[in-house]
Design an enzyme around this catalytic site. Structure first.
Site, PDB file in Angstrom:
ATOM      1  N   ASP A  58       0.742  -1.492   0.303  1.00  0.00           N
ATOM      2  CA  ASP A  58      -0.368  -0.123   0.180  1.00  0.00           C
ATOM      3  C   ASP A  58       0.440   1.442  -0.059  1.00  0.00           C
ATOM      4  O   ASP A  58       1.569   1.200   0.438  1.00  0.00           O
ATOM      5  CB  ASP A  58      -1.251  -0.285   1.244  1.00  0.00           C
ATOM      6  CG  ASP A  58      -0.256   0.453   2.507  1.00  0.00           C
ATOM      7  OD1 ASP A  58       0.295   0.550   2.293  1.00  0.00           O
ATOM      8  OD2 ASP A  58      -0.986   0.718   3.336  1.00  0.00           O
ATOM      9  N   GLU A 114      -5.301  12.181   9.714  1.00  0.00           N
ATOM     10  CA  GLU A 114      -6.209  12.796   9.301  1.00  0.00           C
ATOM     11  C   GLU A 114      -7.062  14.030   9.090  1.00  0.00           C
ATOM     12  O   GLU A 114      -6.295  15.167   9.448  1.00  0.00           O
ATOM     13  CB  GLU A 114      -5.899  12.346   7.306  1.00  0.00           C
ATOM     14  CG  GLU A 114      -5.361  11.847   6.641  1.00  0.00           C
ATOM     15  CD  GLU A 114      -5.473   9.866   7.431  1.00  0.00           C
ATOM     16  OE1 GLU A 114      -5.781   9.802   8.063  1.00  0.00           O
ATOM     17  OE2 GLU A 114      -4.671   9.428   5.971  1.00  0.00           O
ATOM     18  N   MET A 124     -14.877   8.263   3.188  1.00  0.00           N
ATOM     19  CA  MET A 124     -15.733  10.155   3.485  1.00  0.00           C
ATOM     20  C   MET A 124     -15.588   9.292   5.061  1.00  0.00           C
ATOM     21  O   MET A 124     -15.689   9.142   5.822  1.00  0.00           O
ATOM     22  CB  MET A 124     -16.475   9.676   2.810  1.00  0.00           C
ATOM     23  CG  MET A 124     -17.012  10.426   1.657  1.00  0.00           C
ATOM     24  SD  MET A 124     -18.358  11.352   0.519  1.00  0.00           S
ATOM     25  CE  MET A 124     -19.759   9.607   1.145  1.00  0.00           C
ATOM     26  N   ASP A 132      -7.218  -3.966   5.693  1.00  0.00           N
ATOM     27  CA  ASP A 132      -6.199  -4.028   4.726  1.00  0.00           C
ATOM     28  C   ASP A 132      -6.291  -6.054   5.823  1.00  0.00           C
ATOM     29  O   ASP A 132      -5.807  -6.741   4.481  1.00  0.00           O
ATOM     30  CB  ASP A 132      -4.793  -3.709   5.009  1.00  0.00           C
ATOM     31  CG  ASP A 132      -4.385  -2.569   4.640  1.00  0.00           C
ATOM     32  OD1 ASP A 132      -4.693  -1.866   3.471  1.00  0.00           O
ATOM     33  OD2 ASP A 132      -3.666  -2.389   5.497  1.00  0.00           O
TER      34      ASP A 132
HETATM   35  N1  LIG Z   1     -10.728  10.600   7.906  1.00  0.00           N
HETATM   36  C1  LIG Z   1     -10.570  10.231   6.577  1.00  0.00           C
HETATM   37  N2  LIG Z   1     -12.184  11.492   6.075  1.00  0.00           N
HETATM   38  C2  LIG Z   1     -12.091  11.543   5.173  1.00  0.00           C
HETATM   39  N3  LIG Z   1     -11.678  11.439   4.042  1.00  0.00           N
HETATM   40  C3  LIG Z   1     -10.264   9.897   4.257  1.00  0.00           C
HETATM   41  C4  LIG Z   1      -9.905  10.064   6.013  1.00  0.00           C
HETATM   42  N4  LIG Z   1      -8.283   9.413   5.587  1.00  0.00           N
HETATM   43  C5  LIG Z   1      -8.406   9.008   4.193  1.00  0.00           C
HETATM   44  N5  LIG Z   1      -9.404   9.649   3.581  1.00  0.00           N
HETATM   45  C6  LIG Z   1      -9.391   9.469   2.046  1.00  0.00           C
HETATM   46  O1  LIG Z   1      -9.682   8.274   1.499  1.00  0.00           O
HETATM   47  C7  LIG Z   1      -8.673   7.828   0.968  1.00  0.00           C
HETATM   48  C8  LIG Z   1      -8.746   6.173   0.985  1.00  0.00           C
HETATM   49  O2  LIG Z   1      -8.162   5.474   1.882  1.00  0.00           O
HETATM   50  P1  LIG Z   1      -7.347   5.176   2.981  1.00  0.00           P
HETATM   51  O3  LIG Z   1      -6.818   5.121   4.018  1.00  0.00           O
HETATM   52  O4  LIG Z   1      -8.100   3.752   3.155  1.00  0.00           O
HETATM   53  O5  LIG Z   1      -6.062   4.391   1.526  1.00  0.00           O
HETATM   54  P2  LIG Z   1      -5.394   2.959   2.076  1.00  0.00           P
HETATM   55  O6  LIG Z   1      -6.661   1.855   0.951  1.00  0.00           O
HETATM   56  O7  LIG Z   1      -5.007   2.748   3.035  1.00  0.00           O
HETATM   57  O8  LIG Z   1      -4.374   2.976   0.666  1.00  0.00           O
HETATM   58  P3  LIG Z   1      -3.001   3.891   0.766  1.00  0.00           P
HETATM   59  O9  LIG Z   1      -3.008   3.459   2.437  1.00  0.00           O
HETATM   60  O10 LIG Z   1      -2.287   3.840   0.462  1.00  0.00           O
HETATM   61  O11 LIG Z   1      -3.452   5.638   0.993  1.00  0.00           O
HETATM   62  C9  LIG Z   1      -7.704   8.326   1.134  1.00  0.00           C
HETATM   63  O12 LIG Z   1      -6.574   8.448  -0.469  1.00  0.00           O
HETATM   64  C10 LIG Z   1      -8.154   9.643   1.555  1.00  0.00           C
HETATM   65  O13 LIG Z   1      -8.844  10.988   0.063  1.00  0.00           O
HETATM   66 MG   LIG Z   2      -4.081   2.409   4.441  1.00  0.00          MG
END
Ligand SMILES: Nc1ncnc2c1ncn2[C@@H]1O[C@H](COP(=O)(O)OP(=O)(O)OP(=O)(O)O)[C@@H](O)[C@H]1O
Ligand SMILES: [Mg+2]
Ligand SMILES: [K+]
EC number: 7.2.2.6
Length: 681
Positions: free
Chosen positions: A308, A349, A383, A523
């Protein structure tokens, strides 16, 4: 890692470990234990037969003059067994020592259990899954769990050997804590996730101590081959006696046993389990806990690696760094809604949005959000936000997800949104769109950086023939930028957890073995589906339970070295098997002529080594057969040197070195031993 390496090197040579291994070599002579290794069990039966013939020579009609020879054969056979046992015991030694030191860190502590709003002091052994505890500065974490409130820095050196404290916090992917570690600052509320006896340290102890060690499918297959060879040679040797009798040659039983032991694959039979244990141990010394030997071997055969982006290829502290309004909104409006949507967002975030507000001296209408229904972030919706008491809905999230949400309510998308979002993404950042009902206010810029040295690592993987695929929930532009910067072979953007599993299944359907690393709860299903799933120790409990390996240092890029260790294990086993079987060829030339020389003088043409006498030839072959085991212990333990190259190149290289070496070495070894032995006989 450095201190760890020193520690392991020291303990490898420690006299206590060697002393225990010597003792264990004798304990392992127990036939019940020995039976698990058919090749060495045959040697043990042979040893006992010779012993009986020494103790009751009259009963077996043994010639007085042969007793000395028989005693010598018995001693060499006994040492063959002890050497093989010593190899296994030595391989087990380091794990046992490590288990002992882990057991010392397992102590009963008092926990502050939260029940009915009050805190009660209870012994940690009384904690059960689901209990909530409060842990303050200076206290030991009483059991494995997940932080549900607060943030603390934790000293995990008891399990990781790493002295720098790590931050654990509620919500994000860094929420799990391990029993036995110490909170060095702040206070956290933790939900206990394991019952007594099933904790991480318990599992770790039984792992390093090899208590649950099971033979891997590879080992079982090899064992079957070795057992078949042993049976074949047993039949050959047993039928040899009547043939010899027909030729008027009297073959003594100890000579036949010596022949049998020389022919059966004792070298690999004696070293096989040591090779497996040492391979597992190399992974452990590397601070990775492999739940099974099978997982380590699978790592050696990996074709595809799924990584990832956030936290693996990049540092993973995605922090809000600026607010970019669109469609006529002001920074203040955007920041206000961004903050309201993040009031209860416990992800890093989400918190970083509020931190950015503070840093920029902005304030927001906190009262508006109070009493609203907060919508937590999920990897499916991508979101998070809040439904306000006045009916308005506030959301922030991946740009495509928010666009779809706004369109769904009949809203229009400002053209500027894509321009601003793409700008952030092209720089490798993550844009989060912010919307209220059908209106989009702008973009939050989340920044992250690629870790140094990633490109070199991916180049190495390519040389090993492994394809790397970056799977990220992020948008295609961000993904493309990071993928290019890091040098991965392929990437998949906007992926949900289901997409990750789908990629893994697709690769597996093509007959490929897939590895992946991860830390998030999202994951976990993919970690379980992968052939090798490496979870980060800092990660969530769900990820750690789904994976078959856990990295205590939480460095996802270590999967690359784990693959190298797995390959090395497979190569070492293959190389020593080749060597062992090739070895036996030379022993034919030593023993067969010796046995038949008296009756058939023509046999002398086979005596290419020109060994001193028939008896010294047999003893020399048998001595070589025994000493080759301890001589190869260092190789079995350290593993055959391994450089990234393709499987075909590797195979031909090893057949050349260990096949040819295996044929030549005994000719030289037996000849040298014979020169000495012949002086006595
Ligand atoms: N706290 C949050 N609130 C709203 N949207 C978020 C938040 N955190 C992340 N996102 C959005 O959701 C998307 C997916 O996040 P996620 O952490 O699931 O990614 P992932 O699948 O783990 O892959 P990677 O770790 O490479 O980003 C992010 O790219 C971002 O656009
Ligand atoms: Mg992640
Ligand atoms: K042998």
């Amino acid at each position: 890692m450095n201190t760890n390496e020193n520690r392991s090197r020291q303990s490898l040579l420690s006299s206590a470990i060697i002393g225990n291994a010597v003792k264990d070599s004798f304990i392992k002579l127990n036939p019940v234990t020995m039976m698990k290794n058919p090749v060495m069990f045959v040697v043990e039966v042979g040893t006992l037969v010779v012993l009986l013939m020494i103790m009751a020579p009259g009963y077996f009609g043994v010639d007085e003059g042969n007793i000395g020879f028989n005693i010598t054969v018995f001693l060499i056979l006994l040492f063959t067994l002890l050497f093989a046992n010593f190899a296994e015991a030595l391989a087990e030694g380091r794990g046992k020592a490590q288990a002992d030191s882990l057991k010392k860190t397992k102590q009963e502590v008092m926990a502050n259990k939260l029940a009915g709003g009050a805190v009660r002091r209870v012994p940690s052994t009384e904690l059960r899954k689901g209990d909530i505890v409060v842990i303050s500065q200076g206290e030991l974490v009483p059991g494995d769990g997940e932080v549900i409130e607060g943030l603390a820095s934790i000293d995990e050196s008891a399990i990781t050997g790493e002295s720098a404290p790590v931050i654990k916090e509620a919500g994000g992917d860094f929420s799990s804590v391990t029993g036995g570690t110490r909170v060095v600052s702040d206070e956290i509320k933790v939900r206990i996730t394991s019952d007594p006896g099933e904790s991480f340290i318990d599992r770790m102890i039984s792992l390093v101590e090899g208590a649950q060690r099971q033979k891997t499918p590879n080992e079982i297959a090899l064992n079957t081959l070795l057992t078949s060879l042993t049976i074949i040679f047993l039949i050959v040797v047993v039928t040899l006696a009547p043939i010899a009798k027909y030729l008027n040659i009297e073959l003594d039983v100890p000579v036949l046993i010596a022949l049998l032991v020389c022919l059966i694959p004792t070298t690999i039979g004696g070293l096989l389990s040591a090779i497996g244990i040492a391979g597992m141990d190399r992974v452990t010394q590397f601070n990775v806990l492999a739940m099974s030997g099978k997982a380590v071997e699978a790592a050696g055969d990996i074709n595809t690696m799924i990584l990832d982006k956030t936290g693996t290829i990049t540092y993973g502290n995605r922090m809000a760094s600026s607010f970019i309004p669109v469609g006529g909104a002001t920074v203040a409006d955007l920041a206000d809604w961004a903050a309201i949507s993040s009031m209860k967002d416990e992800t890093p975030e989400g918190r970083s949005v509020l931190e950015l507000m503070k840093k920029q001296g902005l304030t927001y209408n906190e009262g508006l959000g109070n009493g609203g229904e907060f919508i937590g972030f999920t990897a499916e919706t991508r979101m998070s936000g809040v439904d306000l008491p006045d009916g308005r809905k506030v959301r922030k999230g991946a740009v495509d997800a928010v666009k779809r949400w706004v369109s769904g309510q009949g809203g229009s998308i400002p053209g500027e949104l894509d321009i601003q979002g793409n700008k952030v993404a092209t720089e490798g950042g993550t844009p989060l769109a912010v919307a209220v009902d059908n209106q989009i206010f702008g973009v939050i810029y989340l920044k992250d950086t690629v870790k140094p040295g990633m490109r070199e690592r991916f180049d190495q993987m390519r040389a090993m023939g492994i394809k790397t695929i970056m799977c990220t929930g992020d948008n295609p532009l961000t993904a493309a930028t990071i993928a290019r910067e890091a040098g991965v072979d392929d990437f998949i953007a906007e992926s949900t957890p289901e997409d990750k599993i789908a990629v893994i299944r697709r690769e597996q359907a093509e007959g490929k073995l897939v590895a992946m690393t991860g830390d998030g709860t999202n994951d976990a299903p993919a970690l379980a589906q992968a052939d090798v799933g490496l979870a980060m120790n800092t990660g969530t409990v769900a990820a750690k339970e789904a994976a078959n390996m856990v990295d205590l240092d939480s460095d996802p890029s270590k999967i690359i070295e784990v693959v190298a260790i797995g390959k090395q294990l497979l190569i070492t086993r293959g190389a020593l098997t080749t060597f062992s079987i090739a070895n036996d060829i030379a022993k034919y030339f030593a023993i067969i002529p010796a046995m038949f020389m008296v009756a058939i003088p023509e046999m002398d043409v086979l005596n290419v080594m020109q060994l001193g006498s028939p008896l010294s030839a047999i003893l020399s072959a048998l001595i070589f057969n025994a000493v080759i085991i301890p001589l190869l212990i260092p190789l079995a333990m350290k593993g055959v040197a391994y450089k990234p190259m393709s499987a075909v190149q590797l195979l031909s290289r090893n057949i050349f070195i260990y096949g040819l070496g295996g044929v030549v070495a005994p000719f030289i070894g037996i000849k040298l031993i014979d020169l000495v032995v012949h002086l006595w006989i």
